[in-house]
Design a protein around this motif. Structure first.
Motif, PDB file in Angstrom:
ATOM      1  N   ARG A   8       0.829  -1.207   0.000  1.00  0.00           N
ATOM      2  CA  ARG A   8       0.000   0.000   0.000  1.00  0.00           C
ATOM      3  C   ARG A   8       0.863   1.257   0.000  1.00  0.00           C
ATOM      4  O   ARG A   8       0.660   2.170  -0.789  1.00  0.00           O
ATOM      5  CB  ARG A   8      -0.926  -0.025   1.216  1.00  0.00           C
ATOM      6  CG  ARG A   8      -1.856   1.145   1.342  1.00  0.00           C
ATOM      7  CD  ARG A   8      -2.735   0.945   2.600  1.00  0.00           C
ATOM      8  NE  ARG A   8      -3.295   2.147   3.093  1.00  0.00           N
ATOM      9  CZ  ARG A   8      -2.667   3.115   3.743  1.00  0.00           C
ATOM     10  NH1 ARG A   8      -1.373   3.024   3.948  1.00  0.00           N
ATOM     11  NH2 ARG A   8      -3.290   4.177   4.178  1.00  0.00           N
ATOM     12  N   GLU A   9       1.853   1.274   0.886  1.00  0.00           N
ATOM     13  CA  GLU A   9       2.755   2.435   0.971  1.00  0.00           C
ATOM     14  C   GLU A   9       3.544   2.619  -0.320  1.00  0.00           C
ATOM     15  O   GLU A   9       3.696   3.725  -0.833  1.00  0.00           O
ATOM     16  CB  GLU A   9       3.697   2.251   2.158  1.00  0.00           C
ATOM     17  CG  GLU A   9       4.682   3.368   2.350  1.00  0.00           C
ATOM     18  CD  GLU A   9       4.050   4.656   2.849  1.00  0.00           C
ATOM     19  OE1 GLU A   9       4.705   5.711   2.712  1.00  0.00           O
ATOM     20  OE2 GLU A   9       2.923   4.615   3.371  1.00  0.00           O
ATOM     21  N   ASN A  11       2.732   1.622  -3.298  1.00  0.00           N
ATOM     22  CA  ASN A  11       1.815   2.029  -4.351  1.00  0.00           C
ATOM     23  C   ASN A  11       1.490   3.523  -4.255  1.00  0.00           C
ATOM     24  O   ASN A  11       1.457   4.224  -5.262  1.00  0.00           O
ATOM     25  CB  ASN A  11       0.530   1.198  -4.260  1.00  0.00           C
ATOM     26  CG  ASN A  11      -0.383   1.425  -5.430  1.00  0.00           C
ATOM     27  OD1 ASN A  11       0.068   1.687  -6.530  1.00  0.00           O
ATOM     28  ND2 ASN A  11      -1.677   1.316  -5.187  1.00  0.00           N
ATOM     29  N   GLN A  12       1.256   4.005  -3.050  1.00  0.00           N
ATOM     30  CA  GLN A  12       0.884   5.409  -2.871  1.00  0.00           C
ATOM     31  C   GLN A  12       2.040   6.366  -3.145  1.00  0.00           C
ATOM     32  O   GLN A  12       1.821   7.495  -3.557  1.00  0.00           O
ATOM     33  CB  GLN A  12       0.357   5.638  -1.450  1.00  0.00           C
ATOM     34  CG  GLN A  12      -1.000   5.029  -1.229  1.00  0.00           C
ATOM     35  CD  GLN A  12      -1.497   5.256   0.182  1.00  0.00           C
ATOM     36  OE1 GLN A  12      -0.720   5.548   1.094  1.00  0.00           O
ATOM     37  NE2 GLN A  12      -2.795   5.100   0.372  1.00  0.00           N
ATOM     38  N   HIS A  13       3.270   5.921  -2.901  1.00  0.00           N
ATOM     39  CA  HIS A  13       4.429   6.812  -3.032  1.00  0.00           C
ATOM     40  C   HIS A  13       5.515   6.187  -3.908  1.00  0.00           C
ATOM     41  O   HIS A  13       6.711   6.308  -3.618  1.00  0.00           O
ATOM     42  CB  HIS A  13       4.993   7.139  -1.647  1.00  0.00           C
ATOM     43  CG  HIS A  13       3.986   7.739  -0.726  1.00  0.00           C
ATOM     44  ND1 HIS A  13       3.531   9.026  -0.857  1.00  0.00           N
ATOM     45  CD2 HIS A  13       3.323   7.206   0.322  1.00  0.00           C
ATOM     46  CE1 HIS A  13       2.636   9.274   0.079  1.00  0.00           C
ATOM     47  NE2 HIS A  13       2.483   8.184   0.812  1.00  0.00           N
ATOM     48  N   LEU A  14       5.105   5.532  -4.993  1.00  0.00           N
ATOM     49  CA  LEU A  14       6.046   4.804  -5.828  1.00  0.00           C
ATOM     50  C   LEU A  14       7.176   5.682  -6.343  1.00  0.00           C
ATOM     51  O   LEU A  14       8.347   5.311  -6.267  1.00  0.00           O
ATOM     52  CB  LEU A  14       5.329   4.129  -7.005  1.00  0.00           C
ATOM     53  CG  LEU A  14       6.213   3.278  -7.905  1.00  0.00           C
ATOM     54  CD1 LEU A  14       6.838   2.134  -7.126  1.00  0.00           C
ATOM     55  CD2 LEU A  14       5.407   2.749  -9.078  1.00  0.00           C
ATOM     56  N   ARG A  16       8.485   8.361  -5.148  1.00  0.00           N
ATOM     57  CA  ARG A  16       9.396   8.709  -4.044  1.00  0.00           C
ATOM     58  C   ARG A  16      10.352   7.555  -3.764  1.00  0.00           C
ATOM     59  O   ARG A  16      11.562   7.750  -3.621  1.00  0.00           O
ATOM     60  CB  ARG A  16       8.591   9.025  -2.787  1.00  0.00           C
ATOM     61  CG  ARG A  16       9.458   9.338  -1.599  1.00  0.00           C
ATOM     62  CD  ARG A  16       8.683   9.458  -0.303  1.00  0.00           C
ATOM     63  NE  ARG A  16       7.500  10.306  -0.446  1.00  0.00           N
ATOM     64  CZ  ARG A  16       6.491  10.324   0.424  1.00  0.00           C
ATOM     65  NH1 ARG A  16       6.524   9.545   1.494  1.00  0.00           N
ATOM     66  NH2 ARG A  16       5.466  11.111   0.246  1.00  0.00           N
ATOM     67  N   TYR A  17       9.813   6.338  -3.709  1.00  0.00           N
ATOM     68  CA  TYR A  17      10.662   5.178  -3.425  1.00  0.00           C
ATOM     69  C   TYR A  17      11.604   4.863  -4.588  1.00  0.00           C
ATOM     70  O   TYR A  17      12.739   4.462  -4.375  1.00  0.00           O
ATOM     71  CB  TYR A  17       9.808   3.961  -3.061  1.00  0.00           C
ATOM     72  CG  TYR A  17       9.192   4.104  -1.688  1.00  0.00           C
ATOM     73  CD1 TYR A  17      10.001   4.150  -0.555  1.00  0.00           C
ATOM     74  CD2 TYR A  17       7.827   4.220  -1.517  1.00  0.00           C
ATOM     75  CE1 TYR A  17       9.465   4.299   0.710  1.00  0.00           C
ATOM     76  CE2 TYR A  17       7.277   4.369  -0.261  1.00  0.00           C
ATOM     77  CZ  TYR A  17       8.092   4.408   0.856  1.00  0.00           C
ATOM     78  OH  TYR A  17       7.554   4.559   2.107  1.00  0.00           O
TER      79      TYR A  17
END
Length: 90
Positions: A8-9, A11-14, A16-17
């Motif tokens: 989930r994390e 996916n939401q901030h792809l 950024r990662y």
């Protein structure tokens, strides 16, 4: 640096990662607390050993050569003549 994030994390901030991965970080993605994927920068992928490289080359050669399964090879034109109910000219 290794980071562990949930699907989930990630996916939401792809984006950024992925920026962190570009800078050399390793990203571990988890589902319900269990690691399911690892994202690495292209340059950080482990190099193949000589044995692994040779095995990969053998596999590529086998795939390009194909496997002999026996039987005769049918010409495409002959195959289409059979489909039209005509007797092949040989």
């Amino acid at each position: 640096m290794r980071e562990v994030v949930s699907i989930r994390e990630a996916n939401q901030h792809l984006s950024r990662y992925l920026e962190r991965v570009e800078q050399g970080a390793e990203l571990i993605i988890t589902r319900r607390g269990k690691a399911i994927a690892r994202v690495l920068p292209i340059e950080a992928q482990p190099h193949l050993s000589d044995t692994q490289r040779a095995a990969r080359e053998r596999l590529r050669k086998r795939m390009s050569d194909g496997y002999a399964l026996g039987g005769t090879r049918i010409d495409r034109e002959v195959l289409h003549e059979r489909d039209r109910g005509q007797e092949p000219d040989r």
